[in-house]
Scaffold this motif. Structure first.
Motif, PDB file in Angstrom:
ATOM      1  N   PRO A 105     -42.702  40.650 -77.142  1.00 46.48           N
ATOM      2  CA  PRO A 105     -43.279  40.007 -75.957  1.00 46.48           C
ATOM      3  C   PRO A 105     -43.201  38.494 -75.960  1.00 46.48           C
ATOM      4  O   PRO A 105     -43.321  37.876 -74.909  1.00 46.48           O
ATOM      5  N   CYS A 106     -43.017  37.854 -77.123  1.00 44.51           N
ATOM      6  CA  CYS A 106     -42.965  36.389 -77.180  1.00 44.51           C
ATOM      7  C   CYS A 106     -41.548  35.845 -77.114  1.00 44.51           C
ATOM      8  O   CYS A 106     -41.353  34.631 -77.014  1.00 44.51           O
ATOM      9  N   ARG A 107     -40.559  36.713 -77.201  1.00 46.08           N
ATOM     10  CA  ARG A 107     -39.169  36.259 -77.184  1.00 46.08           C
ATOM     11  C   ARG A 107     -38.740  35.915 -75.758  1.00 46.08           C
ATOM     12  O   ARG A 107     -39.010  36.663 -74.827  1.00 46.08           O
ATOM     13  N   PRO A 108     -38.059  34.762 -75.564  1.00 47.02           N
ATOM     14  CA  PRO A 108     -37.537  34.449 -74.223  1.00 47.02           C
ATOM     15  C   PRO A 108     -36.585  35.541 -73.747  1.00 47.02           C
ATOM     16  O   PRO A 108     -35.804  36.085 -74.519  1.00 47.02           O
ATOM     17  N   CYS A 109     -36.643  35.864 -72.475  1.00 44.29           N
ATOM     18  CA  CYS A 109     -35.794  36.918 -71.911  1.00 44.29           C
ATOM     19  C   CYS A 109     -34.364  36.418 -71.735  1.00 44.29           C
ATOM     20  O   CYS A 109     -34.119  35.237 -71.464  1.00 44.29           O
ATOM     21  N   SER A 110     -33.428  37.336 -71.837  1.00 44.25           N
ATOM     22  CA  SER A 110     -32.042  37.030 -71.507  1.00 44.25           C
ATOM     23  C   SER A 110     -31.891  36.978 -69.991  1.00 44.25           C
ATOM     24  O   SER A 110     -32.784  37.395 -69.236  1.00 44.25           O
ATOM     25  N   GLU A 177     -50.579  35.122 -80.004  1.00 41.95           N
ATOM     26  CA  GLU A 177     -49.548  34.609 -80.908  1.00 41.95           C
ATOM     27  C   GLU A 177     -48.375  33.969 -80.168  1.00 41.95           C
ATOM     28  O   GLU A 177     -47.586  33.231 -80.763  1.00 41.95           O
ATOM     29  N   CYS A 178     -48.251  34.227 -78.865  1.00 41.99           N
ATOM     30  CA  CYS A 178     -47.153  33.631 -78.100  1.00 41.99           C
ATOM     31  C   CYS A 178     -47.371  32.132 -77.871  1.00 41.99           C
ATOM     32  O   CYS A 178     -46.426  31.419 -77.520  1.00 41.99           O
ATOM     33  N   GLY A 201     -44.489  39.472 -68.623  1.00 45.27           N
ATOM     34  CA  GLY A 201     -43.185  39.865 -69.130  1.00 45.27           C
ATOM     35  C   GLY A 201     -42.285  38.642 -69.224  1.00 45.27           C
ATOM     36  O   GLY A 201     -42.556  37.713 -69.976  1.00 45.27           O
ATOM     37  N   CYS A 202     -41.224  38.638 -68.440  1.00 47.72           N
ATOM     38  CA  CYS A 202     -40.312  37.489 -68.435  1.00 47.72           C
ATOM     39  C   CYS A 202     -40.906  36.354 -67.594  1.00 47.72           C
ATOM     40  O   CYS A 202     -41.460  36.599 -66.523  1.00 47.72           O
ATOM     41  N   ALA A 203     -40.774  35.121 -68.080  1.00 50.66           N
ATOM     42  CA  ALA A 203     -41.354  33.982 -67.358  1.00 50.66           C
ATOM     43  C   ALA A 203     -40.511  32.722 -67.565  1.00 50.66           C
ATOM     44  O   ALA A 203     -40.952  31.758 -68.200  1.00 50.66           O
TER      45      ALA A 203
END
Length: 229
Positions: A105-110, A177-178, A201-203
């Protein structure tokens, strides 16, 4: 209440859908105690929720084909009142935005994940962060948003501001944690409803989303039409 012994809980959707396409998520009630909850298949157990686990709001997810739930009461030294309970959700798998929220959930979306998210999420809005409050006891951050463009929402996450100036306001949650902090500028906020709460989600920044969408549309790869004005 006063759990003793054990029971098996088999979850099934109310419509026909192959088990391999479904994900189960469980969330213990606040204060749930008196039993361990396992994932069980053909006699093999994997612990999901330990009796007295101190992680408020912790969510555990698994594929429906992996088995059912085995709820086993734990021995107690007193006769105090105990209640074991949890909520559950069955969701269809293989949506990129869902997989992102559950797995990282903390990873930037592609770019692909962002374009799918704006078309398939429970909410998708353009807005800015007004405030971020932290709830360490729940390991969550609450993001207070001011929204200038509402693309979609399935629940009333965002409501018109009292001033009636054409904006909306609402709150979404993400993991503490994000490290989300207030920032300047507009973002595209997407996400899904989980256990009655809006989860982020993605932001991406909105200017980055505009670039992604423009590039995809020029190549005929945009999953849906989105107004950019």
């Amino acid at each position: 209440m006063y759990p003793t012994g054990a029971l098996i809980v088999n979850l099934r959707p109310n419509t026909f859908s192959p088990a391999r396409h479904l994900t189960v998520c469980i969330k213990p009630f606040r204060g749930s105690s008196g039993a361990n909850i396992y994932l069980e298949k053909t006699g093999e157990l994997r612990l999901l929720v330990r009796d007295g686990d101190g992680r408020p709001g912790g969510v555990q997810c698994f594929g429906l084909e992996q088995g059912g739930l085995f709820v086993e009461a734990t021995p107690q030294q007193d006769i105090g009142r105990r209640t074991t309970g949890f909520q559950y959700e069955l969701t269809r798998r293989h949506r990129a935005s869902d997989l992102h929220e559950l797995s990282a959930p903390c990873r930037p979306c592609s770019d692909t994940e962002v374009l799918l998210a704006v078309c398939t999420s429970d909410f998708a809005v353009r807005g800015s962060i007004q405030e971020v409050t932290h709830e360490p006891e729940w390991q969550d951050s609450v993001i207070h948003l001011r929204v200038s463009r509402l693309y979609r929402q399935k629940s009333r996450v965002f409501e018109s501001v009292p001033e009636g100036d054409g904006h909306w306001q609402g709150r979404v949650r993400t993991l503490l944690e994000c490290g989300v902090r207030p920032g300047h500028g507009d973002f595209l906020f997407t996400g899904h409803m989980h256990f009655g709460e809006a989860r982020l989600g993605c932001a991406p920044r909105f200017k980055d989303f505009q670039r992604m969408y423009r590039d995809a549309r020029e190549r005929g790869l945009n999953p849906c039409e989105v107004g950019m004005d």
